[in-house]
Write a protein that holds these residues in place. Structure first.
Motif, PDB file in Angstrom:
ATOM      1  N   LYS A 241     -12.182  -1.681   1.275  1.00 42.40           N
ATOM      2  CA  LYS A 241     -11.959  -2.630   0.178  1.00 42.40           C
ATOM      3  C   LYS A 241     -13.281  -2.877  -0.560  1.00 42.40           C
ATOM      4  O   LYS A 241     -14.281  -3.217   0.074  1.00 42.40           O
ATOM      5  CB  LYS A 241     -11.391  -3.948   0.729  1.00 42.40           C
ATOM      6  CG  LYS A 241      -9.984  -3.821   1.270  1.00 42.40           C
ATOM      7  CD  LYS A 241      -9.405  -5.149   1.716  1.00 42.40           C
ATOM      8  CE  LYS A 241      -9.960  -5.627   3.016  1.00 42.40           C
ATOM      9  NZ  LYS A 241      -9.246  -6.812   3.563  1.00 42.40           N
ATOM     10  N   TRP A 250      -6.325  -0.920   5.046  1.00 43.75           N
ATOM     11  CA  TRP A 250      -6.227   0.172   4.074  1.00 43.75           C
ATOM     12  C   TRP A 250      -6.178   1.521   4.793  1.00 43.75           C
ATOM     13  O   TRP A 250      -5.418   2.407   4.418  1.00 43.75           O
ATOM     14  CB  TRP A 250      -7.420   0.124   3.109  1.00 43.75           C
ATOM     15  CG  TRP A 250      -7.243  -0.865   1.991  1.00 43.75           C
ATOM     16  CD1 TRP A 250      -6.491  -2.014   2.020  1.00 43.75           C
ATOM     17  CD2 TRP A 250      -7.810  -0.791   0.675  1.00 43.75           C
ATOM     18  NE1 TRP A 250      -6.579  -2.659   0.813  1.00 43.75           N
ATOM     19  CE2 TRP A 250      -7.372  -1.942  -0.029  1.00 43.75           C
ATOM     20  CE3 TRP A 250      -8.654   0.107   0.046  1.00 43.75           C
ATOM     21  CZ2 TRP A 250      -7.739  -2.198  -1.345  1.00 43.75           C
ATOM     22  CZ3 TRP A 250      -9.034  -0.139  -1.275  1.00 43.75           C
ATOM     23  CH2 TRP A 250      -8.584  -1.279  -1.966  1.00 43.75           C
ATOM     24  N   THR A 253      -2.754   1.997   6.290  1.00 45.28           N
ATOM     25  CA  THR A 253      -1.796   2.265   5.216  1.00 45.28           C
ATOM     26  C   THR A 253      -1.936   3.713   4.749  1.00 45.28           C
ATOM     27  O   THR A 253      -0.939   4.413   4.512  1.00 45.28           O
ATOM     28  CB  THR A 253      -2.030   1.305   4.038  1.00 45.28           C
ATOM     29  OG1 THR A 253      -1.898  -0.044   4.501  1.00 45.28           O
ATOM     30  CG2 THR A 253      -1.031   1.555   2.916  1.00 45.28           C
ATOM     31  N   GLN A 254      -3.175   4.176   4.623  1.00 43.47           N
ATOM     32  CA  GLN A 254      -3.428   5.564   4.257  1.00 43.47           C
ATOM     33  C   GLN A 254      -2.865   6.513   5.321  1.00 43.47           C
ATOM     34  O   GLN A 254      -2.252   7.535   5.000  1.00 43.47           O
ATOM     35  CB  GLN A 254      -4.934   5.778   4.095  1.00 43.47           C
ATOM     36  CG  GLN A 254      -5.334   7.175   3.637  1.00 43.47           C
ATOM     37  CD  GLN A 254      -6.839   7.366   3.665  1.00 43.47           C
ATOM     38  OE1 GLN A 254      -7.562   6.655   4.372  1.00 43.47           O
ATOM     39  NE2 GLN A 254      -7.334   8.320   2.890  1.00 43.47           N
ATOM     40  N   PHE A 276      -4.150   4.244  -4.002  1.00 47.36           N
ATOM     41  CA  PHE A 276      -5.388   3.497  -3.809  1.00 47.36           C
ATOM     42  C   PHE A 276      -6.305   3.467  -5.031  1.00 47.36           C
ATOM     43  O   PHE A 276      -7.105   2.534  -5.167  1.00 47.36           O
ATOM     44  CB  PHE A 276      -6.163   4.054  -2.609  1.00 47.36           C
ATOM     45  CG  PHE A 276      -5.570   3.648  -1.291  1.00 47.36           C
ATOM     46  CD1 PHE A 276      -5.650   2.340  -0.848  1.00 47.36           C
ATOM     47  CD2 PHE A 276      -4.907   4.577  -0.496  1.00 47.36           C
ATOM     48  CE1 PHE A 276      -5.102   1.955   0.366  1.00 47.36           C
ATOM     49  CE2 PHE A 276      -4.354   4.212   0.714  1.00 47.36           C
ATOM     50  CZ  PHE A 276      -4.444   2.899   1.151  1.00 47.36           C
ATOM     51  N   ARG A 279      -5.969   0.324  -6.994  1.00 48.30           N
ATOM     52  CA  ARG A 279      -6.383  -0.834  -6.203  1.00 48.30           C
ATOM     53  C   ARG A 279      -7.890  -0.876  -6.024  1.00 48.30           C
ATOM     54  O   ARG A 279      -8.497  -1.954  -5.991  1.00 48.30           O
ATOM     55  CB  ARG A 279      -5.641  -0.811  -4.869  1.00 48.30           C
ATOM     56  CG  ARG A 279      -4.169  -1.165  -5.016  1.00 48.30           C
ATOM     57  CD  ARG A 279      -3.321  -0.790  -3.806  1.00 48.30           C
ATOM     58  NE  ARG A 279      -1.946  -1.264  -3.980  1.00 48.30           N
ATOM     59  CZ  ARG A 279      -1.034  -0.642  -4.727  1.00 48.30           C
ATOM     60  NH1 ARG A 279      -1.350   0.487  -5.354  1.00 48.30           N
ATOM     61  NH2 ARG A 279       0.195  -1.144  -4.833  1.00 48.30           N
ATOM     62  N   ASP A 310      -5.725  -8.540   1.323  1.00 46.25           N
ATOM     63  CA  ASP A 310      -5.749  -7.081   1.424  1.00 46.25           C
ATOM     64  C   ASP A 310      -5.544  -6.377   0.091  1.00 46.25           C
ATOM     65  O   ASP A 310      -6.148  -5.331  -0.166  1.00 46.25           O
ATOM     66  CB  ASP A 310      -4.663  -6.593   2.386  1.00 46.25           C
ATOM     67  CG  ASP A 310      -4.931  -6.967   3.837  1.00 46.25           C
ATOM     68  OD1 ASP A 310      -6.092  -6.873   4.260  1.00 46.25           O
ATOM     69  OD2 ASP A 310      -3.976  -7.376   4.532  1.00 46.25           O
ATOM     70  N   TYR A 311      -4.685  -6.942  -0.751  1.00 45.74           N
ATOM     71  CA  TYR A 311      -4.317  -6.253  -1.988  1.00 45.74           C
ATOM     72  C   TYR A 311      -4.335  -7.224  -3.166  1.00 45.74           C
ATOM     73  O   TYR A 311      -3.534  -8.161  -3.198  1.00 45.74           O
ATOM     74  CB  TYR A 311      -2.929  -5.625  -1.866  1.00 45.74           C
ATOM     75  CG  TYR A 311      -2.851  -4.546  -0.814  1.00 45.74           C
ATOM     76  CD1 TYR A 311      -3.404  -3.289  -1.039  1.00 45.74           C
ATOM     77  CD2 TYR A 311      -2.238  -4.785   0.415  1.00 45.74           C
ATOM     78  CE1 TYR A 311      -3.340  -2.292  -0.079  1.00 45.74           C
ATOM     79  CE2 TYR A 311      -2.178  -3.798   1.380  1.00 45.74           C
ATOM     80  CZ  TYR A 311      -2.741  -2.550   1.126  1.00 45.74           C
ATOM     81  OH  TYR A 311      -2.676  -1.573   2.084  1.00 45.74           O
ATOM     82  N   ASN A 315       1.241  -5.060  -3.166  1.00 50.47           N
ATOM     83  CA  ASN A 315       1.459  -3.869  -2.360  1.00 50.47           C
ATOM     84  C   ASN A 315       2.926  -3.450  -2.372  1.00 50.47           C
ATOM     85  O   ASN A 315       3.789  -4.237  -2.040  1.00 50.47           O
ATOM     86  CB  ASN A 315       1.026  -4.143  -0.914  1.00 50.47           C
ATOM     87  CG  ASN A 315       1.132  -2.919  -0.043  1.00 50.47           C
ATOM     88  OD1 ASN A 315       1.217  -1.788  -0.539  1.00 50.47           O
ATOM     89  ND2 ASN A 315       1.121  -3.123   1.253  1.00 50.47           N
TER      90      ASN A 315
END
Length: 315
Positions: A241, A250, A253-254, A276, A279, A310-311, A315
């Motif tokens: 981030k 992240w 999630t990736q 991403f 973001r 986080d986002y 998201n």
């Protein structure tokens, strides 16, 4: 398929667990003799439990908000979802145990250089580099390095179960204070060339007595190869981030995007980059705007803000 995962951190172990569950033959190569990341703040949002539900038992404190201190104004951030303090090493060990249960072969103390990666190419159908900020797999592929920040942390032996963290903005990053329950973590994220000097001055100013000082490189910038047999995931791909340097949610999630598209690494690259890139750009813009206002026009910044930790983009 025979899959080699280079790097036994949370990202590589999560991939190993899920790929082995699908009856693939998975081998994890970790350069250190012992599994477990030593230098990390271990502050994760509740999204972690969507990926590793068993990690709930490891939490030592819950964090609901953060205070950001600029020279002339402080801002309180209320998180939309709570964060939890978890020892990163314990999280890695737990995930390694889960991966081993599914049949993944975890080999610690395995040094991986260019010759070893070339050897792996001959024996495995797919190779995933989850080997950290200074990724040998990334270097083997001839890819550019992401940008780097330096994180330094130390611990104060004082009980503190406060439900908020506190930060102090620096030119490019910030100092932090995280109540962990049995102790308090203090740290800095800044440019490598000035990080230690600023941290020493901050510690002296606060009259802190810290032990267990550790440091780690923090990558910033997404790098995924155009290669359908070798790819990168997690810190190896530079994914953190922009505003905090945090990477675990992240990264996971990736990893989930990689699992969704496996074994098509080119489609994984396309989807992960699409998800991403926006973001990352939004995070950089938000940080730049907040710092410009915080240092130069503090009156325009609201005193209380509610956001997703986080986002910044939904998201």
């Amino acid at each position: 398929m025979k899959i080699a995962i280079v790097g036994g951190g949370i990202c590589g172990l999560y991939l190993a667990k899920n790929l082995a569950q699908k009856k693939n033959i998975v081998t994890v190569f970790e350069r250190k003799k012992n599994i477990g990341k030593e230098c990390c703040s271990g502050l994760f949002s509740s999204r972690l439990f969507d990926f590793v539900p068993e990690a709930k038992q490891l939490a030592t404190n819950q964090i609901n908000s953060a205070i950001i201190n600029f020279p002339k104004k402080s801002i309180k951030l209320k998180f939309r979802q709570p964060f939890f303090v978890i020892e990163h090493r314990q999280l890695d060990l737990l995930t390694a145990e889960l991966a081993a249960r599914t049949g993944a072969d975890i080999r610690a103390g395995e040094m991986i250089g260019a010759e070893k990666i070339a050897e792996l190419e001959k024996g495995f159908d797919r190779i995933v580099g989850c080997d950290g900020a200074l990724s040998p797999v990334r270097n083997y592929l001839g890819l550019p390095n992401p940008g780097f920040m330096l994180g330094i942390q130390g611990f104060e032996q004082k009980n503190d179960r406060s439900d908020f963290v506190e930060t102090w903005a620096t030119k490019n990053g910030f100092f932090w204070k995280i109540p962990r329950g049995a102790d308090i973590e203090w740290g800095i994220m800044e440019k490598p060339e000035i990080s230690r000097k600023l941290f020493d001055e901050f510690v002296a100013e606060k009259n802190l007595r810290l032990d267990r000082l550790k440091s780690a490189i923090i990558p910033q910038g997404l790098v995924i190869p155009k290669n359908n047999r070798l790819t990168l995931c997690g810190d190896a791909s530079g994914l953190t981030k922009p505003w905090s340097g945090g990477g675990v949610i992240w990264n996971l999630t990736q990893a989930a995007i990689l699992l969704k598209n496996f074994p098509d690494f080119l489609q994984y690259r396309k989807e992960a980059t699409r998800f991403f890139s926006l973001r990352i750009a939004a995070g950089k813009l938000a940080k730049a705007g907040a710092y410009a206002a915080g240092f130069n026009f503090p009156a325009v910044i609201p005193g209380n803000v509610r956001l997703d930790g986080d986002y910044l983009i939904k998201n």
